[in-house]
Scaffold this active site. Structure first.
Site, PDB file in Angstrom:
ATOM      1  N   PHE A  74     -26.429  30.766   0.876  1.00 17.35           N
ATOM      2  CA  PHE A  74     -25.664  30.551  -0.359  1.00 17.35           C
ATOM      3  C   PHE A  74     -25.372  30.227  -1.339  1.00 17.35           C
ATOM      4  O   PHE A  74     -24.577  30.303  -2.723  1.00 17.35           O
ATOM      5  CB  PHE A  74     -26.255  31.954  -1.410  1.00 17.35           C
ATOM      6  CG  PHE A  74     -27.176  33.063  -0.846  1.00 17.35           C
ATOM      7  CD1 PHE A  74     -28.279  33.475  -1.624  1.00 17.35           C
ATOM      8  CD2 PHE A  74     -26.917  33.785   0.139  1.00 17.35           C
ATOM      9  CE1 PHE A  74     -29.498  34.177  -0.683  1.00 17.35           C
ATOM     10  CE2 PHE A  74     -27.208  34.863   0.727  1.00 17.35           C
ATOM     11  CZ  PHE A  74     -29.003  35.225   0.024  1.00 17.35           C
ATOM     12  N   PRO A 117     -46.556  28.426  -3.900  1.00 16.88           N
ATOM     13  CA  PRO A 117     -46.793  29.235  -4.636  1.00 16.88           C
ATOM     14  C   PRO A 117     -46.578  31.069  -4.621  1.00 16.88           C
ATOM     15  O   PRO A 117     -45.479  31.318  -5.003  1.00 16.88           O
ATOM     16  CB  PRO A 117     -48.275  29.892  -5.220  1.00 16.88           C
ATOM     17  CG  PRO A 117     -48.734  28.515  -4.844  1.00 16.88           C
ATOM     18  CD  PRO A 117     -47.893  27.744  -3.639  1.00 16.88           C
ATOM     19  N   GLU A 124     -31.601  26.778  -8.104  1.00 26.63           N
ATOM     20  CA  GLU A 124     -30.226  27.552  -8.583  1.00 26.63           C
ATOM     21  C   GLU A 124     -30.800  27.555 -10.147  1.00 26.63           C
ATOM     22  O   GLU A 124     -30.252  28.622 -10.458  1.00 26.63           O
ATOM     23  CB  GLU A 124     -29.518  26.572  -9.133  1.00 26.63           C
ATOM     24  CG  GLU A 124     -29.467  24.911  -7.886  1.00 26.63           C
ATOM     25  CD  GLU A 124     -29.409  25.648  -7.084  1.00 26.63           C
ATOM     26  OE1 GLU A 124     -27.908  26.685  -6.525  1.00 26.63           O
ATOM     27  OE2 GLU A 124     -29.013  25.349  -5.435  1.00 26.63           O
TER      28      GLU A 124
END
Lengths: 742, 467
Positions: free
Chosen positions: A245, A635, A708
């Site tokens: 992260f 997807p 983000e």
């Protein structure tokens, strides 16, 4: 660029994670798990003061403890050539002097490493670490942002100068205005995997490391700079990393310490931080205090917007992020002023955390939008539509694509926005108050450079290689998906190898750029491969004389003519006729210089929640997150990535808060019991909706970044829903029950 | 001399002379090189190291998930330990397949823990509902996926188990290829193993006592590995929940899960499941003992507050001597007990609520699971018509010790319940408490919260009951 049936049709075929099998069986290998003979274990001893000098260090007891191989401190550390220049050894994302571990006796922050204890087992290293006795000459530390605002300074460099469009602070003269302050505490990345590294020297010249990094080449460069070694003598591997992260976006001192320690003992060395050290030594999302002044005409057109932010940084480096920048372009507003300041504190240098400054900035901006809409007696969604920026007002350029209005529409429909009342406290369910809120997010759609090597085997197997790695979003899956669609190959014929400097150069995983960058490189390399196959076919037989790639139909076993499927040749035959064992080629791909469009991803998050006023408890009932991220390449992984970001945003809104005891300058809740991240039971149904429209300008696939924007805008959506439910405007995150109890 | 610890690890018989205080996590990762089990926090907070431990109970295999970072080897002596590697089959097992198909893994670091927890659900014998499957992962934290994909996988796993009916879980999962076929051999192997054990684990001069390990291994992980330990978790005399007359007697080593599953308690505390699910998480509840919760003396222990309101009595043993003491007299100050270090808690007992006794427990924490309360409180009222005959109310997080609110309790005795009575009781409670501001809330908030939770007691017991 060849025409691509898949992306042009805009109908991505969902594929499963290519690393899923390894991960659900526990066979995926992470940094600390590589098997190496004769490995030794390190443990770091941290300073117990937050500022001052080491007065004395007694390591004798530790050195005599069973199994101890070495205790490294500033007194005996090998002098790293890269530390002697006084210049920045690792080119980090900051101005200033990165911490040089074991360089001298100066202490800049609490838990700064003062010794590395190395032993033959982990337990012995941990035990011996308790025997290191340090005495300090304590100086007065500063860890409290609020108490040090007078020391706020403009960061070095032109990017962070004050920004002014139109008239400064014009909001003050608007007919309807608000002026508010927003606060956000320190957040810590806390990936599930601890920061870990193994370093192994081969002789004095070569070193191999396995480490938790988001960019193997960036780590390679940092080690090269610190040790003044040629890049090619350093191999960095990080095939799987257990989340990051953002904390893996730079090389931290502990990593240099491990390479140094392995060199000193002449054995491979493993160094794994303790969870407590994850709070002090590998960065954080900086605490910010933001002010927003915003004014509009009575019919809801923005007149002026001023956004100021003050954030923490360390006392030795300037860490900067785009906290206020979102206010310059998200809405059409003639007069915008932004100011960004840093306060150096006795704390480790921050590092970007998912959504970085944009997430922090959006909390303030999108809360303020809700406040002004309320002051105007306007639906906050309607207020945003009235101020939609049709072109980028900051750069005065058209958007490469922007579908925020579609996000508004589909999200509002899905969450049931029409049930929302303008007045707070209007919806109840028993003791609970119900509220709806929304927040918008945005992040630059960047594309960097990447090189991909592709290899076609005679049996039609494809191998793709790139140094990029994957901290979780599914990079290898994305690469496989693109190659599969470009070549028309089944997924199981394609293999991706990555996460090592042994492979061609790729980008660091960060800033939502990897799909754009590496995906484009995969696609271009596949196109080049098809052209090469056509060329080889031309040489292989008269039936294919002078064919172009577009004349051919590619399958996993061979090619045929588009016009006449009976004219075909298998790859093994094609390769044999050309005297090749396999066909290999390597292509570098990067964005063309693009000055004529402004490129951003956008997201809109809708939240429905309930608040229990007698106890202050908050339950989120439903989240709908809509993303304008161009073509969705993969997807399944994209949906997962999006939900994960939303949950990160819920953590930011409701829980995450590293508390420092300023008397001692050290964190109080430095463990996962007291630093809360959401558990499953905290998370409501989350619906993810993609606009899924190709951006014509970003890259050949037409994708934009996703990682983000999944998080940016979630926290204000929650805060705004809390206001709608209770009438209480919480401007200081996290929104804990004590702030809501009545 | 170190004892020989024997157990079955996956499909392999283990006999080891490693220190019995070493945690299971270190044993499987460092000594057995089974690195599918991950290290995330070493404190039982994240679930990345979740393993299953099975033992023979009434001739059936009973499996529980637990956090291996807090479980000493001594606590798995004679049992079956299952890691992610032990769940792997030719191809993926259906649990892994569900996780794979639902894209329920991203960085993958927490994934083995989730798979193990879901396997624990399959082996638990619990009703095959999606809700129960999801409850089984309440101790696993994921920072990437946002959990939704994992929930979908959990729903598929629940569906797998729906055809089980009364078949023993371990039989069902092997017959249906959910788990490897060799699981079917474990029962017999454990039976034979049990005949070889001879109590060698209990040194006479133990310095440390360990129950489930959930507190002591957080507090002093390093010391424990080589310590001489007496393992209380499986001591026969300390287990079990029994009823004698209207008295309930709980062995000090009974776990929170044992409480949840006790038919005696379920009968007398209709909302027991709701109360207990607020206590930490499944893998912790499976090993945390009642005795440990009382003796660790946390001012906010959930069970302590629960048992204070029930006016529990403790029995301590020291050699041949026994001593009885009411729980309310145990706590002398912050983490100080009226207890000789050599005294051992044996049982906890209390009067089961009769027809006119009402009980309620409330807890507010920032996070739904895996969280310590900001404030918790329990109340026990005996009613005579509309009047409270006598009352006991206890609260945690509001004083240096788990607090029995004696004056408030005394005030409530003899009162008719009205809004005024409740307001007065709250006002008195405020004079008895001394909360401090910390990461779980400000002192003012805790004061307010206790008041609100006291109201919640009465709402729960009277207003809701009236409907």
């Amino acid at each position: 660029m060849g025409k691509n049936f898949f992306f042009d049709r805009n109908e991505p075929v969902p594929i499963d994670r290519v690393d899923g099998r390894a991960k659900v069986t526990g066979t995926a290998t992470y940094a600390a798990e590589y098997k190496t003979q004769q490995i030794a274990y390190g443990f770091l001893v941290g300073s117990t003061i937050a500022k001052g000098r080491i007065k004395s260090l007694d390591t004798k007891m530790a050195e005599r403890a069973p199994g101890v191989l070495s205790v490294i401190t500033y007194l005996n550390a090998p002098k790293l050539p890269g530390y002697q220049t006084g210049k920045d050894p690792s080119k980090p994302p900051t101005a200033g002097q990165p911490l040089r571990i074991f360089y001298d006796n100066e202490i800049f922050y609490y838990d700064q490493p003062v010794a590395l204890v190395i032993a033959d087992t982990f337990e012995r290293a941990v035990h011996a670490a308790t025997l290191v006795k340090a005495q300090y000459e304590k100086a007065v530390h500063q860890t409290e942002l609020d108490a040090n605002l007078s020391r706020a300074k403009v960061p070095t460099g032109p990017r962070f100068e004050d920004y002014k469009r139109g008239e400064a602070d014009a909001y003050k003269n608007a007919p309807v205005k608000i002026e508010q302050e927003y606060h956000h505490p320190i957040e810590v990345h806390n990936p599930m995997e601890l920061a870990s590294i193994i370093a192994r020297w081969e002789g004095k010249e070569q070193v191999t490391v396995y480490t938790k990094t988001q960019g193997v080449e960036a780590t390679q460069r940092s080690i090269a700079a610190a040790f003044k070694m040629p890049l090619e003598n350093i191999t960095v591997n990080a095939e799987h990393i257990g989340g990051a992260f953002g904390m893996g976006l730079r090389t931290w001192p502990y990593e240099i310490a491990c390479v140094m320690g392995a060199q000193k003992i002449g054995r491979p060395l493993k160094l794994v931080l303790h969870r407590e050290q994850m709070f002090t030594n590998v960065g954080h999302r900086p605490e910010t205090i933001q002010k927003i002044g915003m004014g509009a005409t009575t019919d809801g057109k923005l007149v002026g917007l001023t956004h100021e932010a003050i954030a923490d940084t360390s006392s030795y480096e300037e860490f900067t992020e785009a906290t206020v920048n979102i206010s310059r372009f998200l809405y059409a507003c003639p007069n915008v002023t932004t100011r960004y300041r840093l306060v150096p504190l006795n704390i480790c240098t921050p590092i970007w955390m998912r959504g970085p400054g944009e997430a922090t900035g959006a909390f303030a901006l999108e809360s303020a939008m809700d406040e002004l809409a309320f002051a105007l007696n306007l639906d906050p969604l309607e207020f945003r539509i009235r101020n939609h920026s049709d072109t980028d007002p900051e750069r005065n350029l058209p958007w490469s694509s922007k579908h925020v209005k579609e996000c508004y529409e589909m999200g509002a429909e899905k969450i049931g926005w029409k049930e929302r009342k303008l007045q707070p406290r209007a919806l109840k369910d028993g003791d609970w108050l119900i509220g709806y809120g929304m927040g918008t997010g945005s992040f630059g759609a960047f594309r960097g450079a990447a090189t991909v090597k592709i290899k076609l085997e005679p049996d039609g197997k494809l191998l793709l290689q790139c140094s990029v790695n994957d901290m979780g979003p599914g990079t290898a899956t994305m690469m496989t998906s693109i190659a599969s669609n470009e070549m028309g190959w089944p997924v199981n014929q394609i293999k991706v190898e990555m996460g090592s400097t042994n492979f061609p150069p790729g980008p660091t995983q960060g800033g939502s750029t990897v799909t754009s960058t590496v995906g484009a490189a995969v696609q271009e390399t596949c196109t080049a491969l098809k052209e090469k196959i056509a060329e080889l076919a031309g040489k292989a037989g008269s039936a294919f004389q002078a064919v172009k790639a577009e004349d051919l139909k590619f399958s996993a076993t061979g090619i045929s003519l588009q016009k006449d499927a009976s004219v075909k040749i298998a790859y093994n035959e094609l390769l044999t006729k050309n005297g090749l064992a396999a066909l290999e080629l390597t292509r570098e791909s990067k964005a063309k210089q693009q000055q004529s469009y402004s490129m951003y991803s956008f997201s809109v998050h809708f939240v429905k929640l309930r608040v229990h006023p007698p106890t202050g408890r908050i339950r989120i009932d439903h989240v709908v997150s809509c993303a304008d991220a161009g073509t969705i390449v993969s997807p399944k992984t994209a949906a997962s990535q999006m939900i994960g970001g939303v949950v990160g945003g819920i953590g930011m809104a409701l829980m995450e808060d590293m508390v420092i005891d300023h008397r001692f300058g050290r964190p109080v809740n430095n463990n996962l019991a007291d630093y809360h991240v959401p558990v499953n039971a905290d998370i409501p149904p989350v619906d993810v909706l993609f606009v899924n429209k190709k951006d014509p300008h970003t890259n050949p696939m037409g994708s934009k970044g996703l990682g983000e924007i999944a998080l940016v805008g979630v926290a204000p959506a929650v805060a705004n829903a809390v206001f709608n439910a209770t009438g209480k405007r919480i401007r200081s995150l996290p929104i804990t029950p004590d702030k809501l109890m009545e | 001399m170190l004892p020989l610890i024997k157990f079955i690890l996956n499909n392999k018989d283990i006999a080891t002379k490693l220190p019995p205080g070493m945690v299971l996590l270190d044993f499987v990762r460092y000594h057995q090189h089974l690195t599918g089990t991950k290290v995330g926090c070493n404190e039982g907070d994240c679930g990345a190291c979740t393993l299953l431990v099975g033992e023979l109970k009434n001739n059936e295999m009973q499996y529980r998930s637990l956090t291996s970072c807090l479980t000493p080897l001594g606590n798995v002596h004679g049992k079956h330990v299952v890691t992610i590697e032990g769940l792997n089959m030719e191809g993926l097992n259906p649990i892994q397949q569900a996780m794979y198909d639902e894209s329920a893994t991203q960085c993958g670091f927490c994934t083995p823990g989730f798979v193990v927890s879901l396997a624990g659900f399959c082996l638990s014998g619990k009703n095959a509902s999606t809700q129960n499957a999801i409850a089984a992962i309440d101790g696993n934290i994921c920072r990437c996926t946002g959990y939704k994909s994992i929930e979908r996988a959990a729903a598929k796993v629940a569906a797998l188990m729906q055809a089980r009916s009364s078949t023993e879980p371990i039989v069902f999962v092997t017959e249906n290829n959910i788990l490897p076929a060799w699981f079917a051999t474990i029962k017999q192997r454990l039976y034979f193993l049990s005949t070889e054990l001879n109590g060698q684990l209990q040194p006479t001069t133990a310095k440390e006592w360990v129950g489930g390990g959930t507190d002591v291994y957080v507090q002093k992980h390093d010391v424990m590995k080589d310590a001489s330990i007496r393992f209380l978790f499986d001591e026969g005399g300390l287990k079990g929940i029994t009823q004698q007359g209207n008295r309930c007697i709980i062995g000090a080593s009974a776990t929170v899960t044992d409480l949840c599953e006790s038919p005696i308690l379920q009968l007398h505390f209709p909302r027991l499941a709701d109360h207990m699910k607020l206590v930490s998480s499944t893998p912790i509840r499976n090993i945390a003992t009642v005795g440990g919760n009382l003796i660790n003396a946390s001012p906010i222990g959930d069970l302590t507050i629960f048992l204070l309101a029930l006016d529990a009595t403790l029995v301590f043993r020291h050699g041949e001597q026994q001593r009885e003491i009411p729980l309310r007299q145990l706590y002398k100050g912050y983490k100080t007990l009226d207890k000789d270090p050599k005294e051992q808690l044996v049982t906890i007992s209390f009067d089961l609520p009769g027809a006119f006794t009402l009980f309620n427990f409330e807890k507010v924490s920032k996070r739904t699971n895996l969280d310590i309360a900001s404030v918790n409180t329990a109340i026990c009222l005996t009613m005579a018509d509309d009047r409270i005959q006598w009352a006991r109310i206890a609260a945690g997080g509001v004083a240096p010790i788990p607090k029995l609110l004696e004056q408030t309790s005394a005030f409530l005795g003899g009162q008719v319940i009205t809004e005024t009575t409740i307001q007065e009781a709250i006002a008195i409670a405020q004079t008895e408490i001394s909360p401090i501001s910390d990461a779980r809330g400000t002192a003012d908030y805790k004061r307010l919260l206790l008041g609100q939770l006291m109201k919640a007691h009465f709402l729960e017991l009277f207003a809701k009951a009236a409907h």
